[in-house]
Design an enzyme around this catalytic site. Structure first.
Site, PDB file in Angstrom:
ATOM      1  N   ASP A 110       0.012   5.075   0.907  1.00 18.55           N
ATOM      2  CA  ASP A 110      -0.434   5.818   2.230  1.00 18.55           C
ATOM      3  C   ASP A 110      -0.291   5.511   3.539  1.00 18.55           C
ATOM      4  OD1 ASP A 110      -0.941   8.816   0.767  1.00 18.55           O
ATOM      5  OD2 ASP A 110      -2.390   7.515  -0.250  1.00 18.55           O
ATOM      6  N   ASP A 162       0.875  -1.291  -0.069  1.00 21.30           N
ATOM      7  CA  ASP A 162      -0.016   0.044   0.023  1.00 21.30           C
ATOM      8  C   ASP A 162       0.925   1.300   0.011  1.00 21.30           C
ATOM      9  OD1 ASP A 162      -2.192   1.622   0.292  1.00 21.30           O
ATOM     10  OD2 ASP A 162      -1.627   1.863   2.377  1.00 21.30           O
TER      11      ASP A 162
END
Length: 223
Positions: free
Chosen positions: A11, A9
């Site tokens: 953020d 991922d």
């Protein structure tokens, strides 16, 4: 347990964008007179367009699209206080040097993701899945399944690094192995290990396709 590739991922996992993300969504909340706590509790790990549809259920599609573009522009420009999670860029450079397949799976839009990934000053991977590229947002497994396929690997041979509840559920639903990053313990039920910094990890290539990841001199993955 075997692992031949890694998916991240973006953020909260590679870049600490939380202040900017929440700042932008609070501007959106004020723009539409929405409760701050409700907005902040809902947004993480989900596509912006899905959040906007949820927050503005009775608005026409044309209005939703307008607000989506407005939000995308706001998030792309607001990079104040965004920096990398400790050790993230060094870890990614190690993957390149060891020829380990890796990619990004983010719910953010391409413009926003590119803006934030650039902070790492690392060459962008070929596999870079953004919110526009999948129909169903996290916690659906779509993004991780698609990314694993592009890496040429079964999903269960990929290690996923995630920081949100929705993201962890997405990786789990894809049958990936999971390492949580800066994630509350309540989210860790499906995770093999938790880290606060990539500096905690050591990665070692064993042969052409296999690697192991070490933490505190204890192997947590070995293929």
């Amino acid at each position: 347990m075997q692992a031949k590739g890694i998916l991240f991922d973006l953020d909260g996992t590679l870049v600490n964008s939380l202040p900017a993300v929440e700042r932008c969504w609070l501007v959106f909340a004020d723009r539409h007179k929405l409760n701050h706590s409700y907005v902040l509790k809902t947004i993480h790990g989900r596509k912006a367009i899905d959040n906007i549809k949820l927050f503005l259920p009775n608005k026409p599609e044309s209005f939703i699209e307008q607000e989506y573009r407005w939000m995308e522009q706001l998030e792309t420009q607001d990079i104040k206080d965004i920096d990398e999670i400790s050790g993230a860029s060094h870890f990614l450079r190690q993957l390149y040097s060891l020829n380990i397949p890796w990619g990004i799976v983010t719910s953010g839009t391409k413009k926003v993701a590119n803006s934030r990934f650039a902070i790492l000053n690392v060459t962008k991977p070929k596999v870079f899945i953004t919110g526009e590229m999948v129909i169903n947002t996290k916690p659906s497994p779509d993004g991780y399944l698609h990314a694993a396929k592009l890496l040429g690997l079964p999903a269960d041979q990929c290690i996923v690094f995630e920081d949100s509840k929705a993201g962890i559920e997405s990786a789990f639903n894809a049958q990936c192995q999971i390492i949580s990053v800066n994630c509350p313990n309540s989210f860790d039920n499906n995770c093999m290990i938790h880290i606060d910094s990539f500096d905690e990890l050591v990665i070692k290539k064993l042969n052409e396709n296999d690697f192991e990841i070490l933490k505190s001199n204890i192997a947590i993955y070995k293929t």
